[in-house]
Each structure stands twice: as C-alpha cells, then as structure tokens.
Write a protein that holds these residues in place. Structure first.
Motif, mmCIF file in Angstrom:
data_model
loop_
_atom_site.group_PDB
_atom_site.id
_atom_site.type_symbol
_atom_site.label_atom_id
_atom_site.label_comp_id
_atom_site.label_asym_id
_atom_site.label_seq_id
_atom_site.Cartn_x
_atom_site.Cartn_y
_atom_site.Cartn_z
ATOM 1 N N ASP A 18 4.078 0.963 -4.038
ATOM 2 C CA ASP A 18 4.717 2.228 -3.683
ATOM 3 C C ASP A 18 3.683 3.210 -3.114
ATOM 4 N N LEU A 19 4.167 4.358 -2.709
ATOM 5 C CA LEU A 19 3.319 5.363 -2.074
ATOM 6 C C LEU A 19 2.156 5.787 -2.969
ATOM 7 N N ALA A 20 2.411 5.982 -4.250
ATOM 8 C CA ALA A 20 1.345 6.405 -5.159
ATOM 9 C C ALA A 20 0.216 5.375 -5.220
ATOM 10 N N ALA A 21 0.580 4.102 -5.266
ATOM 11 C CA ALA A 21 -0.436 3.037 -5.322
ATOM 12 C C ALA A 21 -1.234 2.982 -4.024
ATOM 13 N N VAL A 26 -5.684 0.428 -2.620
ATOM 14 C CA VAL A 26 -5.523 -0.941 -3.102
ATOM 15 C C VAL A 26 -6.905 -1.488 -3.451
ATOM 16 N N PRO A 27 -7.053 -2.110 -4.602
ATOM 17 C CA PRO A 27 -8.360 -2.674 -4.962
ATOM 18 C C PRO A 27 -8.790 -3.771 -3.976
ATOM 19 N N VAL A 28 -10.075 -3.849 -3.730
ATOM 20 C CA VAL A 28 -10.620 -4.895 -2.858
ATOM 21 C C VAL A 28 -10.240 -6.269 -3.387
ATOM 22 N N GLU A 69 -6.372 1.863 5.216
ATOM 23 C CA GLU A 69 -6.618 0.435 4.985
ATOM 24 C C GLU A 69 -5.568 -0.141 4.043
ATOM 25 N N SER A 70 -5.267 0.595 2.994
ATOM 26 C CA SER A 70 -4.248 0.151 2.036
ATOM 27 C C SER A 70 -2.892 0.037 2.718
#
Length: 135
Positions: A18-21, A26-28, A69-70
């Motif tokens: 979702d938008l919050a994440a 996003v983790p590598v 990037e996310s």
C-alpha cells in the motif's frame, strides 16, 4: 480446464504493497527476493528501478529503496504477476519482460516500466494477450 500458474510469493507481496509501505521504502531484501523468484536479472532492473551504484550504497547503509524506486518496483512486480497470468508461467513472463518486442519498437517491456505511460501500455498488451491476442 487450464492450470492456474504459480506466482512467486515475493512478486505477489510487493505488488500488494500500500501507499504507506511505498512511502516508507521497500527493503532491498524484497528487491533481491523478487529477482531470485521471478527470474528477472538484477542487471535488467538497474535502468528501471535502481542503479547498481545506488543499490550497493543502500546495501552498505541498510537503507530501503526510496519512494520512486519503491513505486517502480511495485509497478514491475504487478506487471510481472499479470504477465505470469497471461503467459502461463514465471519463465515465460520473465523472458517476455526482458526480451525485445515489435509491439514496442524493439524495446523491452521491462524498459517501458520506468514511466506510468509505459506501464499502462505494457499492461494493456498483457490484458489483450490474456484475452486471446498474441504478445
């Protein structure tokens, strides 16, 4: 009756963020898991999601992908899921995304995912493919 294709868990998880994440980044490790499960090589993602130099720096500092990037990774994961569904399996989907296409004037569908317009064009072609046209 046709068999339902197996979609890699990393692709499903990322495509459902979702938008919050996305705003948190996003983790590598999620990017790396997606690469491992999807068959899309990391080098192919350097021009679309994150440069190799920036990725190296993010790994060293243990920082997540930034907002843009996310967001692009979520687009790619969602498009990959759609490609698996339209083409029938993970290998065909990754090959199609990384291969050049006459529909896109010799460019790869993956390269078009840098922009929202390119993303829509790729998803539309996949939608038509799923409905019976050929990609």
């Amino acid at each position: 009756m046709s068999q339902i294709p197996t979609i890699p868990e990393a692709a499903l998880s990322i495509s459902r963020l979702d938008l919050a994440a996305i705003q948190q980044g996003v983790p590598v490790s999620a990017l790396e898991e997606f690469v491992h499960e999807s068959g899309i090589d990391m080098k192919s993602l350097f021009d679309v999601v994150i440069s190799s130099r920036t990725l190296k720096r993010r790994r060293q500092t243990q920082k997540p992908l930034n907002l843009n990037e996310s967001d692009r990774l979520v687009w790619i994961a969602g498009t990959f899921v759609q490609a698996v569904q339209a083409l029938g399996d993970t290998e065909k989907a990754s090959h199609w995304l990384m291969g050049t296409s006459a529909h896109f004037e010799g460019r790869t569908p993956l390269s078009l995912l840098r922009t929202s317009v390119g993303n829509r064009a790729v998803k539309e072609l996949l939608r038509r493919t799923d409905q019976g046209a050929v990609a």
